[in-house]
Structures are given as structure tokens and as C-alpha cells.
Design a protein around this motif. Structure first.
Motif, PDB file in Angstrom:
ATOM      1  N   ALA A 137       0.877  -1.171   0.000  1.00 57.16           N
ATOM      2  CA  ALA A 137       0.000   0.000   0.000  1.00 57.16           C
ATOM      3  C   ALA A 137       0.907   1.211   0.000  1.00 57.16           C
ATOM      4  O   ALA A 137       1.161   1.838   1.028  1.00 57.16           O
ATOM      5  CB  ALA A 137      -0.923  -0.012   1.213  1.00 57.16           C
ATOM      6  N   PHE A 138       1.388   1.489  -1.177  1.00 59.41           N
ATOM      7  CA  PHE A 138       2.399   2.528  -1.329  1.00 59.41           C
ATOM      8  C   PHE A 138       1.972   3.827  -0.646  1.00 59.41           C
ATOM      9  O   PHE A 138       0.813   4.242  -0.790  1.00 59.41           O
ATOM     10  CB  PHE A 138       2.646   2.776  -2.816  1.00 59.41           C
ATOM     11  CG  PHE A 138       3.893   3.575  -3.057  1.00 59.41           C
ATOM     12  CD1 PHE A 138       3.828   4.944  -3.205  1.00 59.41           C
ATOM     13  CD2 PHE A 138       5.118   2.936  -3.100  1.00 59.41           C
ATOM     14  CE1 PHE A 138       4.977   5.678  -3.414  1.00 59.41           C
ATOM     15  CE2 PHE A 138       6.282   3.670  -3.312  1.00 59.41           C
ATOM     16  CZ  PHE A 138       6.217   5.040  -3.467  1.00 59.41           C
ATOM     17  N   PRO A 139       2.801   4.404   0.108  1.00 60.94           N
ATOM     18  CA  PRO A 139       4.230   4.188   0.296  1.00 60.94           C
ATOM     19  C   PRO A 139       4.589   3.167   1.367  1.00 60.94           C
ATOM     20  O   PRO A 139       5.750   2.983   1.672  1.00 60.94           O
ATOM     21  CB  PRO A 139       4.734   5.567   0.701  1.00 60.94           C
ATOM     22  CG  PRO A 139       3.600   6.161   1.431  1.00 60.94           C
ATOM     23  CD  PRO A 139       2.346   5.619   0.811  1.00 60.94           C
ATOM     24  N   GLY A 140       3.655   2.567   1.952  1.00 65.37           N
ATOM     25  CA  GLY A 140       3.984   1.581   2.980  1.00 65.37           C
ATOM     26  C   GLY A 140       3.334   0.255   2.641  1.00 65.37           C
ATOM     27  O   GLY A 140       3.111  -0.080   1.484  1.00 65.37           O
ATOM     28  N   ARG A 141       3.015  -0.483   3.670  1.00 66.30           N
ATOM     29  CA  ARG A 141       2.332  -1.751   3.460  1.00 66.30           C
ATOM     30  C   ARG A 141       1.516  -2.096   4.693  1.00 66.30           C
ATOM     31  O   ARG A 141       1.858  -1.707   5.813  1.00 66.30           O
ATOM     32  CB  ARG A 141       3.331  -2.856   3.150  1.00 66.30           C
ATOM     33  CG  ARG A 141       4.401  -3.014   4.182  1.00 66.30           C
ATOM     34  CD  ARG A 141       5.376  -4.073   3.750  1.00 66.30           C
ATOM     35  NE  ARG A 141       6.248  -4.445   4.868  1.00 66.30           N
ATOM     36  CZ  ARG A 141       7.038  -5.492   4.877  1.00 66.30           C
ATOM     37  NH1 ARG A 141       7.096  -6.289   3.818  1.00 66.30           N
ATOM     38  NH2 ARG A 141       7.799  -5.760   5.922  1.00 66.30           N
ATOM     39  N   LEU A 142       0.496  -2.819   4.424  1.00 67.20           N
ATOM     40  CA  LEU A 142      -0.390  -3.242   5.501  1.00 67.20           C
ATOM     41  C   LEU A 142       0.087  -4.586   6.033  1.00 67.20           C
ATOM     42  O   LEU A 142       0.186  -5.557   5.297  1.00 67.20           O
ATOM     43  CB  LEU A 142      -1.833  -3.383   4.990  1.00 67.20           C
ATOM     44  CG  LEU A 142      -2.596  -2.094   4.777  1.00 67.20           C
ATOM     45  CD1 LEU A 142      -3.859  -2.360   3.972  1.00 67.20           C
ATOM     46  CD2 LEU A 142      -2.943  -1.453   6.095  1.00 67.20           C
ATOM     47  N   CYS A 143       0.334  -4.593   7.330  1.00 66.69           N
ATOM     48  CA  CYS A 143       0.829  -5.815   7.966  1.00 66.69           C
ATOM     49  C   CYS A 143      -0.164  -6.269   9.022  1.00 66.69           C
ATOM     50  O   CYS A 143      -0.603  -5.473   9.850  1.00 66.69           O
ATOM     51  CB  CYS A 143       2.185  -5.577   8.632  1.00 66.69           C
ATOM     52  SG  CYS A 143       3.436  -4.915   7.492  1.00 66.69           S
ATOM     53  N   VAL A 144      -0.469  -7.533   8.977  1.00 66.50           N
ATOM     54  CA  VAL A 144      -1.368  -8.130   9.968  1.00 66.50           C
ATOM     55  C   VAL A 144      -0.711  -9.387  10.503  1.00 66.50           C
ATOM     56  O   VAL A 144      -0.234 -10.231   9.727  1.00 66.50           O
ATOM     57  CB  VAL A 144      -2.744  -8.480   9.361  1.00 66.50           C
ATOM     58  CG1 VAL A 144      -3.649  -9.094  10.422  1.00 66.50           C
ATOM     59  CG2 VAL A 144      -3.389  -7.253   8.765  1.00 66.50           C
ATOM     60  N   SER A 145      -0.690  -9.506  11.800  1.00 65.87           N
ATOM     61  CA  SER A 145      -0.122 -10.710  12.396  1.00 65.87           C
ATOM     62  C   SER A 145      -0.952 -11.066  13.616  1.00 65.87           C
ATOM     63  O   SER A 145      -1.650 -10.225  14.190  1.00 65.87           O
ATOM     64  CB  SER A 145       1.336 -10.503  12.799  1.00 65.87           C
ATOM     65  OG  SER A 145       1.425  -9.529  13.819  1.00 65.87           O
TER      66      SER A 145
END
Lengths: 217, 619
Positions: free
Chosen positions: B210-218
Motif C-alpha cells: 500500500a504505497f508508500p507503505g504496506r499493511l501488515c497483519v499478524s
């Protein structure tokens, strides 16, 4: 676009477990590929303590059940054989009609192979015992054996579901864009036909349509 | 600018993604939120809300709590940490102890364990990176598509993790447990201890670009939850109060001549713990000390013993808020309920009881006539006529077979006692009374008005006596039902016009002794007119009486019939007293005498009403 293939872990099931196991696996896969507007529906398995998710689409459910019925019929005619169901997702591409090809072409972009080893009841145990893995140990009580076997199948099924989730998460780039109004991608469920050779022919046909060799992972 | 528009869309996707994930997680883990979701009407896909359309996943309305949470965690760069906490209520103190000290129950220690920790973070490491135009135009679409896939897989995985089974059990409305699932959402969290980490496993979903970053799920979750024993808070076994004393209006200081043993009774209470190993004992209904415990107190125990509560000196209360509400309703309803059960119980009273040898109740004026009629464990006493104009219960004989004397049929257990019990002559006189009523009434029949037909029936909990009587009479059973059904039962108790024949308030007890005297005199008067007795053996007469009682058709409610006959009865009896039930003669001679007088009274009534009396040589 690559055709991603996923070979799911083989499951040893008894005849009466086929329907539930296949429903669980196929619906789970389709749910992950139903990227249109869905209202998820939780379904509890009766034979195992597992809950899977359906899209809630009646037509889809009907079609899957129909294919499962065909598969069960095939298994009954071909006992003691390892069997495989292939769930494929494709895109429909129109192409120039020719003498040998149709107007439309199916481009398979994902294939799931559900591998089953349907074990026979000990009473109906055939001479080809090396294919049918008889789980029943005459030394154990029937109840204990059934429960331990059931637990094993449940654990294996869970592993398969986790495998699906893992695969779905890892491979996303090959998924086509979502079309408006479409709930799930076009799919196809292939079961072994009456003869093994016909099943092989189906595989070859698919390869010809997709234009890519089937990659076994 | 194009980039600003794209970044705005991306921000919107990230924001909605967090909200959606929160919604999915809490709906699949918190029973209360799940119930909220279930109570919603199922929406067709054509009528989905705007929030449901995000990520093409219809989840229904968000609870208000979720909306508030979304608002408080709007900083997209902060991680959203969702802890699913299993609250295990302390099991060292029983719920009964907590009932004793309600305040302690609120503050009782409970173990809290984080069984799952979900971390949703927008990892924006490359904040300053500027993507090319071609990248941004399709990036948010790809991000959106991949976010949909991630949400699908998260939704499916939530059903496969160990916590889901606990969630399903707790979501079940039919049972309450000693644990609860709660959540905590924050942007920071305390790290797990080593011990906790050892019992947990982590799974990270593949991040979504998800420019400029990213979606992280843990998710970090406990691999096994078998250490947490889910103890269902079972309802206490329900029993019919077989020896209920009376209504709250009964004089608590009234004493009985003898004190019998104790009977354990219990109530079904949702949310309460099972009873202690030694069941609560309550005095027998005709024991001398029993009535000291009456009337019901508001804070009397609800579990294990009825309001007599002599053995449970401390006031009861219920633990959970839910039970409090339920408990209060129980308390408010209990007197009526017990009253109801008592009335029916007396109907089956002591002759039909499997309890100890009889001991006479003190039949005092103003005393509970229901109790007075309870003579299974009493010595023979005079029992007044069962019916007066003030009597609330409605009797109408079924005169389809005049010879049958349409008395209520006996329960199977009661039948056993019929032949063997040696009750007082009062029982015979009560038959006379019934016969008199029957003589003057219309052919519609005699029945007892079980207004308790409105009550919830709990066939599992009835005693044999109850079931026998009620089934044979076609009337509903009265008993305790479990959990939520008892709430309606209690309500029905309040709502129904309980005109059971043994409704204490409507029975004129004070007339009873007089009525007995009158009855006795009249019986003597009629003796001369009666059919000679000696033609058949006394045993045969008793046997015939027993047969009559057994084959009597079911009672049925016929208020109009009752009101007609009660007035006649009053006129005839001269204000004779109270309801009685169905009493068996203690001796053969008594039975015969009773029968004779009954017949004579019937004949007299019939003659008065102009009905031709057909006398049969039955004896």
C-alpha cells in the motif's frame, strides 16, 4: 499471467466423509476467490469440529454439491484408488474463431488439486490392499480406533485449510482484476471421469487451452 | 493533484481496512458483539450498507463500541493492537458463597489471559518515497484487491484458531460459563512473558503493498486452550416442592403438632452454581418449626432451599448481573410459584405421598386450609367440606356417567395409597361434599381449574405424583423449568389467574370446624334414609369407592358451572367451609359411612332440584 498450481496435502478419508471434506475444501477455496460482494456464511462440519466459510451463493453451493455427487459416484465405481479433484479458475478470452478452436478461450490462472485417498471399510477390503490404507487395527477397540482416526482426519483437514490460506496469502499477483457485479471468478471443477485415460485427456485439453504446461509443485 | 487524490484513496483504504479488520475480529471473538450482529435482520446483498461494501464483505452493523474505537484509533501510523482476553472467574469460591456476599462477588478475583493478540499496522517505512505516476494509478486498485484477499483469509483463519471454539461455546445462549471473552484495543501493548510466549505461536499474513507503505497483519495466539476449563454454570436440579407449606400470607408462627423430617428442595437458577454436596434441607411442611421461616423474605436464598430457609441463615443473592435480574425475578415470583405448587401438592396430599407416617396438622381457624388438608403425615382429623362460595377453585363434575362420581383421577402413586392408607373420616366427608356438589350441578362436569395451564411445563422435573395426577386429568404439569424458560414461567405465574382449588386466599378456613359439625349432623340425619349398608361387605364398598375414584374422568375447568353450584352448595351447607381435595377413608367403615352420607346428600340435592333420584343397590 502464470497459472499458479497448488497441490493440497493428501487426505485419507472414508467414504462417508468425502462429502463433508470436499465441501469444506472447495468452499474455502472459492471463498478466497470470491472477491465480489459476499455475505459470509459460517458452516459447521458435522463430522469434525471445524467451521468453514461459504460465500452464501446458492447457485455455487448447488454446483459444488453436484460435482461432489459425481465424484462420489466415481469413487464407488473405482474403489481403492487415489483420486483427485481439480478446481480451476480461469478467465474467458475471446479469440479469433478458427477451424479448430472456439471463439472463446479459457485462460486458467489458478488450479487447486484436492488429493483424496478413500479408504474402504474393512469388510469390503479388496485384494489390492496396498492402495487402500486400512487404518483399523484389529487390536484396538472399535471406538478408540474410530475416534483416533477421526482426530487424525480432522487434524489433516485443518492442515489443508491452513495450506489454502497460506497459498492464498502468498500468491496474489496472478489474481485477475475484479469485475463489477461478479461475485466469484469463473471456475471449473474437474473430477476423474470413468476411465483414467479420460482424466488424462482432460488434463491435456486444459493444457492446450491455457497454453501453459501444468506445473506440479 | 493526481498523486494527492491517489494518496487520499490509499489513506481511505488503510483506514477502512483497519476498521474492517477490527469488525471481523471482534465479531468472531466477542460473544456480546456477535449477539448484536445476530440480532440484526439478515440483509440481502442489495441492501448492504456503505460500510459493508468496503472490501466486499458484508458484516452487518457495527456495534457502537466499534465505532468509538475506530474514532479513537484514527492515527493510521499507530499500530492497532487487539487483545482477546479470556477472563476466568475464580472457581475457588463457589457461586453460593458469592451469593452470600454479593459485594464480594463483584470484586472476586478473576484470571485474565491474553489468548490472542492481533496487530494491524501500516508500516510506512518509505514515507518520503515518491512513486511514479504509472505506479500510483493502479496501485490503490491492487492494494484494494489484495486487501480483500487478506481479509478473506483472515476471516477464514479466525474460525480455525483455538479461540474460536471458546467463542462459540460462550456465544451459546443456552449455557453460561465461568469464563468470558473480552477485548482490549490500543496502540501499544505489554509484551508477553517468556512463559506466555512459550505457549503461543505467531502467524503473519503476507503484507499488502500500500504505497508508500504496506499493511501488515499478524496474530499471536495460544496454541491450546485446554488449560482453561470451561465450566458450565449448570442450573440446579429442579424439583417439585413436595412439601410446600403455604403462601406468604400464612402465619409464620403457626405451629404444627409434630415436626417431621426435612426435605431437600432446590430451584433452577440460571447462572448459579450447582448445589453443595449436602442438599439443603427444609422442614417438612407440617413440621412445627417450618412456618417460622415464612413468609418469603426478599433476600432469602434461591438456591437449594425454598423460603423456609431455616437451614440457610444467610440471605442469598446471585452472582452475575444477568443472574441478578433473573434472581430478582425469581424472588418476586417465588411465593406465587411455591403457592402454586403447594396447592397442587395438597391436592395429591399425604395419602398419595410416599413420605413418612401421618402426623396431624393443627387445623386451626385462620390456618391455611391447604395445609389442613394435607394429611398424609397427619393423624385422622376432621376435614371440612371442600367447597364454599368463596372457594376459588372451580368444580364441575363430569356427569356423563353418574355412577362414576367424577372425582379427579388419582395419580398412579396415589392409587397405590388408596387401598392401603388409613385416613381419617374427613376424607369420606369430603367425598360427600363433592357428591353434593355434583348432585346440584349441570351435566357439564366437575373439574379443577388449572389456571396454571398458562405456565411453562417442565415435564422432566415433575414428581411422579404430579405427573400422575395432571396427566390423568389432562391438566398441565406445574414444575420448575430451566434457565430462560423459567422467566416466562414466572411471568406466566403472575399473569395467569390462578384459581386453583387450593388457592388459600379464597378458602374460608374459619368455617371449617363448623362445617364439619354441620356435615356430621346431616350425615347422621341422612343415615336413616340411606340404603342399608350391610347388603355387601364393607371391603367391597371400599373397593368400589376406589374404583370410582380411579375411573373418574379428568377434571376440567368450568367456572360458570362452579359459580352456580357453589351458591347452591353454600345454601345447602349453610356456609360450610373450605376446599378439600380428594381424601381416602382411613378405615373401611369410615369410607362406607362417608359414601352413604354422600349419596344421601346427593339425593337430597337432586330432590330439591326436582331431579329424579335413582337409587341403586350398590352396596
Amino acid at each position: 499471467m502464470n497459472c499458479e498450481v497448488c497441490q493440497l496435502k493428501e487426505l485419507e478419508v472414508e467414504h462417508f466423509e468425502i462429502r463433508e471434506v470436499l465441501r469444506c475444501i472447495l468452499h474455502t477455496i472459492v471463498f478466497h476467490r470470491a472477491l465480489g460482494l459476499v455475505r459470509p456464511k459460517d458452516v459447521d462440519l458435522e463430522l469434525f469440529e471445524i467451521t468453514y466459510v461459504q460465500c452464501g451463493d446458492v447457485e455455487l453451493e448447488k454446483k459444488i454439491d453436484e460435482r461432489i455427487d459425481h465424484f462420489i459416484s466415481w469413487v464407488e465405481k473405482h474403489p481403492n484408488k487415489k483420486s483427485q479433484i481439480c478446481l480451476s479458475f480461469y478467465e474467458v478470452k475471446s479469440k479469433q474463431p478458427s477451424w479448430f478452436t472456439n471463439k472463446t478461450e479459457r485462460l486458467y490462472w489458478e488450479q487447486w488439486y484436492v488429493n483424496l485417498n478413500v479408504t474402504q471399510h474393512p469388510k469390503h477390503h479388496s485384494s489390492k490392499s496396498h492402495h487402500a490404507k486400512v487404518v483399523v487395527d484389529p487390536g484396538e477397540s472399535a471406538t478408540e480406533d474410530r475416534s483416533s482416526r477421526r482426530a487424525m482426519v480432522e487434524a489433516s483437514l485443518r492442515e489443508v485449510l491452513f495450506q489454502i490460506i497460506k497459498f492464498v496469502n502468498e500468491k496474489k499477483d496472478h489474481v485477475p482484476p475484479i469485475s463489477d457485479g461478479v461475485i466469484y471468478f469463473p471456475y471449473e471443477i474437474t473430477i476423474p471421469s470413468s476411465s483414467d485415460s479420460a482424466f488424462g485427456m482432460d488434463m491435456i485439453k486444459r493444457m492446450l487451452h491455457s497454453g501453459h504446461p501444468t506445473m506440479l509443485s | 493533484m493526481e498523486m494527492d487524490r491517489e494518496s487520499g484513496k490509499l489513506e481511505q483504504i488503510v483506514s477502512q481496512f483497519r476498521s474492517k479488520i477490527l469488525h471481523v475480529i471482534l465479531n468472531s471473538r466477542i460473544p456480546s458483539l456477535h449477539h448484536h450482529y445476530q440480532q440484526q435482520e439478515p440483509l440481502s446483498l442489495a441492501r448492504v450498507r456503505k460500510s459493508d461494501k468496503w472490501f466486499n464483505l458484508v458484516l452487518g452493523d457495527r456495534a457502537a463500541a466499534l465505532e468509538n474505537l475506530n474514532f479513537s484509533l484514527r492515527n493510521l501510523l499507530d499500530p492497532m493492537i487487539i487483545d482477546i482476553i479470556l477472563v476466568h472467574h475464580s472457581s475457588c469460591s463457589s457461586s453460593l458463597d458469592n451469593l452470600y456476599t454479593p459485594s464480594a462477588a463483584v470484586g472476586s478475583p478473576s484470571d485474565e489471559t491474553v489468548i490472542e493478540r492481533w496487530v494491524v499496522q501500516y508500516d510506512c517505512a518509505r514515507v518520503n518515497a515518491t512513486p511514479s505516476g504509472a505506479d500510483t494509478s493502479s496501485s490503490y486498485k491492487k492494494t484494494y484487491k489484495k486487501s480483500i484477499i487478506l481479509l478473506r483469509s483472515l476471516f477464514a483463519q479466525m474460525r480455525l484458531l483455538p479461540a474460536y471454539r471458546i467463542f462459540r461455546q460462550l456465544s451459546s445462549l443456552s449455557q453460561t460459563y465461568n469464563v468470558d471473552l473480552v477485548y482490549k484495543v490500543s496502540s501499544f501493548s505489554h509484551p508477553f512473558s517468556r512463559e506466555e510466549e512459550g505457549a503461543m505461536k505467531e502467524y503473519s499474513f503476507v503484507p499488502v503493498e500500500a504505497f508508500p507503505g504496506r499493511l501488515c497483519v499478524s496474530v499471536t495466539y495460544r496454541t491450546t486452550l485446554s488449560d482453561f476449563n470451561l465450566e458450565p454454570l449448570v442450573s440446579l436440579p429442579s424439583n417439585i416442592i413436595t412439601d410446600y407449606v403455604g403462601s406468604p400470607t400464612t402465619d409464620p408462627m403457626r405451629s404444627f403438632p409434630s415436626e417431621k423430617g426435612f426435605h431437600a428442595t432446590s430451584f433452577s437458577i440460571r447462572g448459579a452454581r450447582p448445589p453443595s454436596p449436602s442438599p439443603f434441607q427444609r422442614p417438612h411442611s407440617w413440621s412445627s418449626g417450618f412456618h417460622k421461616g415464612l413468609p418469603l423474605m426478599q433476600n432469602q436464598s434461591l438456591a437449594g432451599s425454598p423460603p423456609a430457609y431455616r437451614t440457610s441463615p444467610k440471605p442469598y443473592d446471585v452472582v452475575s448481573p444477568q443472574s441478578d435480574i433473573y434472581g430478582n425475578r425469581i424472588r418476586n415470583r417465588l411465593p406465587t410459584l411455591q403457592q402454586a405448587t403447594a396447592y397442587d401438592e395438597y391436592q395429591l396430599s399425604p395419602p398419595f405421598s410416599a413420605s413418612a407416617s401421618p402426623s396431624p396438622p393443627a387445623y386451626l381457624s385462620g390456618a391455611n386450609p391447604v395445609v389442613a388438608h394435607h394429611c398424609s403425615e397427619t393423624a385422622p382429623v376432621t376435614i371440612p367440606f371442600p367447597l364454599t362460595g368463596r372457594n376459588s377453585f372451580h368444580l364441575s363434575l363430569n356427569s356423563s356417567d353418574p355412577s362414576r362420581h367424577s372425582l379427579p383421577p388419582l395419580s398412579p402413586r396415589s392409587s397405590k395409597h388408596d387401598a392401603s392408607s388409613q385416613e381419617s373420616p374427613s376424607g369420606i366427608r369430603s367425598y360427600r361434599k363433592l357428591e353434593a356438589l355434583r348432585a346440584g350441578e349441570s351435566p357439564s362436569g366437575l373439574s379443577i381449574n388449572y389456571s396454571a395451564q398458562k405456565m411453562v411445563r417442565d415435564t422432566k422435573d415433575d414428581s411422579g405424583r404430579f405427573s400422575g395426577l395432571l396427566s390423568s386429568s389432562g391438566s398441565p404439569r406445574i414444575g420448575f423449568s430451566r434457565s430462560s424458560s423459567r422467566l416466562s414461567f414466572q411471568d406466566d405465574m403472575d399473569d395467569c389467574e390462578f384459581s386453583c382449588p387450593f388457592d388459600v386466599d379464597d378458602i374460608d378456613v374459619s368455617d371449617s370446624p363448623a362445617s364439619q359439625n354441620v356435615e356430621g349432623k346431616k350425615a347422621l340425619d341422612f343415615t336413616a334414609q340411606s340404603v342399608p349398608v350391610g347388603k355387601k361387605s364393607q371391603d367391597a364398598a371400599v373397593g368400589m369407592l376406589v374404583h370410582m375414584l380411579r375411573t373418574a374422568p379428568p377434571l376440567r375447568q368450568d367456572p360458570s358451572c362452579y359459580s352456580t353450584h357453589s351458591s347452591k352448595t353454600v345454601g345447602y351447607e349453610g356456609g360450610v367451609g373450605t376446599a378439600s381435595g380428594f381424601f381416602m377413608p382411613c378405615k373401611t367403615a369410615d369410607a362406607l359411612e362417608e359414601l352413604k352420607s354422600y349419596r344421601e346428600m346427593r339425593d337430597l340435592l337432586l330432590s330439591k332440584s326436582g331431579t329424579r333420584v335413582v337409587r341403586k343397590e350398590e352396596m
